[in-house]
Design a protein around this motif. Sequence first.
Motif, mmCIF file in Angstrom:
data_model
loop_
_atom_site.group_PDB
_atom_site.id
_atom_site.type_symbol
_atom_site.label_atom_id
_atom_site.label_comp_id
_atom_site.label_asym_id
_atom_site.label_seq_id
_atom_site.Cartn_x
_atom_site.Cartn_y
_atom_site.Cartn_z
ATOM 1 N N UNK A 67 0.844 -1.208 0.000
ATOM 2 C CA UNK A 67 0.000 0.000 0.000
ATOM 3 C C UNK A 67 0.869 1.244 0.000
ATOM 4 N N UNK A 68 1.899 1.260 0.845
ATOM 5 C CA UNK A 68 2.788 2.413 0.926
ATOM 6 C C UNK A 68 3.568 2.606 -0.369
ATOM 7 N N UNK A 69 3.977 1.500 -0.994
ATOM 8 C CA UNK A 69 4.751 1.595 -2.231
ATOM 9 C C UNK A 69 3.959 2.284 -3.339
ATOM 10 N N UNK A 70 2.642 2.092 -3.336
ATOM 11 C CA UNK A 70 1.796 2.728 -4.341
ATOM 12 C C UNK A 70 1.453 4.168 -3.978
ATOM 13 N N UNK A 71 1.186 4.417 -2.683
ATOM 14 C CA UNK A 71 0.691 5.736 -2.266
ATOM 15 C C UNK A 71 1.792 6.746 -1.985
ATOM 16 N N UNK A 72 2.921 6.303 -1.444
ATOM 17 C CA UNK A 72 3.973 7.247 -1.040
ATOM 18 C C UNK A 72 4.522 8.068 -2.206
ATOM 19 N N UNK A 73 4.821 7.469 -3.359
ATOM 20 C CA UNK A 73 5.325 8.291 -4.464
ATOM 21 C C UNK A 73 4.311 9.341 -4.933
ATOM 22 N N UNK A 74 3.028 8.999 -4.912
ATOM 23 C CA UNK A 74 1.999 9.946 -5.334
ATOM 24 C C UNK A 74 1.947 11.157 -4.399
ATOM 25 N N UNK A 75 2.000 10.903 -3.097
ATOM 26 C CA UNK A 75 1.960 11.998 -2.129
ATOM 27 C C UNK A 75 3.228 12.829 -2.205
ATOM 28 N N UNK A 76 4.365 12.168 -2.334
ATOM 29 C CA UNK A 76 5.634 12.886 -2.472
ATOM 30 C C UNK A 76 5.645 13.738 -3.729
ATOM 31 N N UNK A 98 10.498 14.018 1.581
ATOM 32 C CA UNK A 98 10.253 13.177 2.752
ATOM 33 C C UNK A 98 8.769 12.847 2.781
ATOM 34 N N UNK A 99 8.446 11.569 2.828
ATOM 35 C CA UNK A 99 7.043 11.157 2.781
ATOM 36 C C UNK A 99 6.793 10.085 3.839
ATOM 37 N N UNK A 100 5.683 10.244 4.569
ATOM 38 C CA UNK A 100 5.370 9.331 5.662
ATOM 39 C C UNK A 100 3.901 8.908 5.623
ATOM 40 N N UNK A 101 3.670 7.612 5.769
ATOM 41 C CA UNK A 101 2.321 7.042 5.796
ATOM 42 C C UNK A 101 2.206 6.114 7.007
ATOM 43 N N UNK A 102 1.294 6.421 7.906
ATOM 44 C CA UNK A 102 1.177 5.645 9.139
ATOM 45 C C UNK A 102 0.443 4.323 8.960
ATOM 46 N N UNK A 103 0.035 4.008 7.738
ATOM 47 C CA UNK A 103 -0.576 2.698 7.508
ATOM 48 C C UNK A 103 0.405 1.574 7.841
ATOM 49 N N UNK A 104 1.697 1.881 7.830
ATOM 50 C CA UNK A 104 2.682 0.834 8.128
ATOM 51 C C UNK A 104 2.725 0.492 9.614
ATOM 52 N N UNK A 105 2.224 1.378 10.467
ATOM 53 C CA UNK A 105 2.275 1.077 11.903
ATOM 54 C C UNK A 105 0.921 1.201 12.604
ATOM 55 N N UNK A 106 -0.170 1.351 11.826
ATOM 56 C CA UNK A 106 -1.491 1.422 12.445
ATOM 57 C C UNK A 106 -1.911 0.043 12.935
ATOM 58 N N UNK A 107 -2.396 -0.033 14.160
ATOM 59 C CA UNK A 107 -2.941 -1.291 14.678
ATOM 60 C C UNK A 107 -3.869 -0.985 15.840
ATOM 61 N N UNK A 108 -4.607 -1.988 16.269
ATOM 62 C CA UNK A 108 -5.565 -1.821 17.344
ATOM 63 C C UNK A 108 -4.911 -1.762 18.715
ATOM 64 N N UNK A 109 -5.694 -1.407 19.737
ATOM 65 C CA UNK A 109 -5.160 -1.311 21.102
ATOM 66 C C UNK A 109 -4.883 -2.689 21.693
#
Length: 401
Positions: free
Chosen positions: A103-112, A196-207
Amino acid sequence: MGSSSTLSSVREIRRLQRADGPAAILAVGTANPPNCVSQEEYPDYYFRVTKSQHLTGLKKQLKTFCEMTSTEMRYFHHTEELLDAHPEFLYHDKPSLDARLDIAAAAAPELAASAAAKAIAKWGRPATDITDLIVSTNSGMHAPGVDLRLASLLALHASVCRTMLNLNGCSAGAASLRLAKDMAENNRGARVLVACVELTVVNFRGPEEAYPHRLISQAAFGDGAGAVIVGADAVHPVEHALFEMVSASQTTIPATDGVLNMQLTEAGLDGHIFTRELIPLAAQHIEQCLMDAFQPLGIMSDGTKWNDMFFVVHPGIRGIMDHIDGALKLDHGKLAASRTVLRDYGNMLGATLIFVLDEQRRRMEDEGETGEWGVMMGFGPGFTVETMVLHVVASNLHNKN
């Protein structure tokens, strides 16, 4: 004789390869994904999307952590729909790294690319004049990666020299700009694009009831991208140097490597933030870092007041700013650029510092905020302090590009 002549020739070649003047920041651009959640609503949002509404005690803790940040709004690439499609993201004990990185590989370049396009437009020269590309992210681990895809999206020249920085944490923006300074000054005519591009989908998780402190990262971090054009010897009248990058250094505080850490795991990006130790840490060492940066330059004496300078500082969370204010005895509002970005976007890891840089530029351009000398600082795992001395090019800062 031939050897001596060759050596002389090589030295002359090397001299001609270097820029005449210091590297400078020529343009800045920022971008965020469209999904926006207010910090006030975030605890309800978070426990709903993680199917954890029954954990009322943890929800109360998350509310407390959210209030600690002083953030009002955050932006995310991930949506409820995306999380519903990936239930494995909610659990610490389920493998999910591959899906997150895809997911990050597809979205990060677009946002950057969105942030970079804004910087290039302000810069005023064609994208094909960019000679070097530095991409920093804590959200990707592919090769070829974000750098190559970004170069393609921006239609950069095939000869552009690409450099990737991964897992530098919150100091990534400062580290990238330090590297860009060296590239620009050691290669005449170089124009370096830092993204510099950051996406928190890589570390989002439940409690997790067993690890309530892990909610701190869920309360603090957001998504964003920042881009900066760096170059020496500005080409007039097209280019306008905003801040000269006078010196750069990195300091690692001994015996602090356990205070802030991160690693890729099967369940995504994970790590630990020990806020009790972390919050005062930067403040305890910041004055010495500033003295070490400014004194060798001969532009300050022991009587110099930090309030005479402007500050571009990675904010982290509110407590870090409060401690720095106290340690340096700063006037009210001296860290306003950092606090404004923290309020409006949260902590976007490495991209945050570029947002602060752009906010400081805006304050000087639009609000007449003054200051000739300044400092840019980033903090990250290690515990690492990045320090860069900045000098305002006043005549160009008010010439809006």
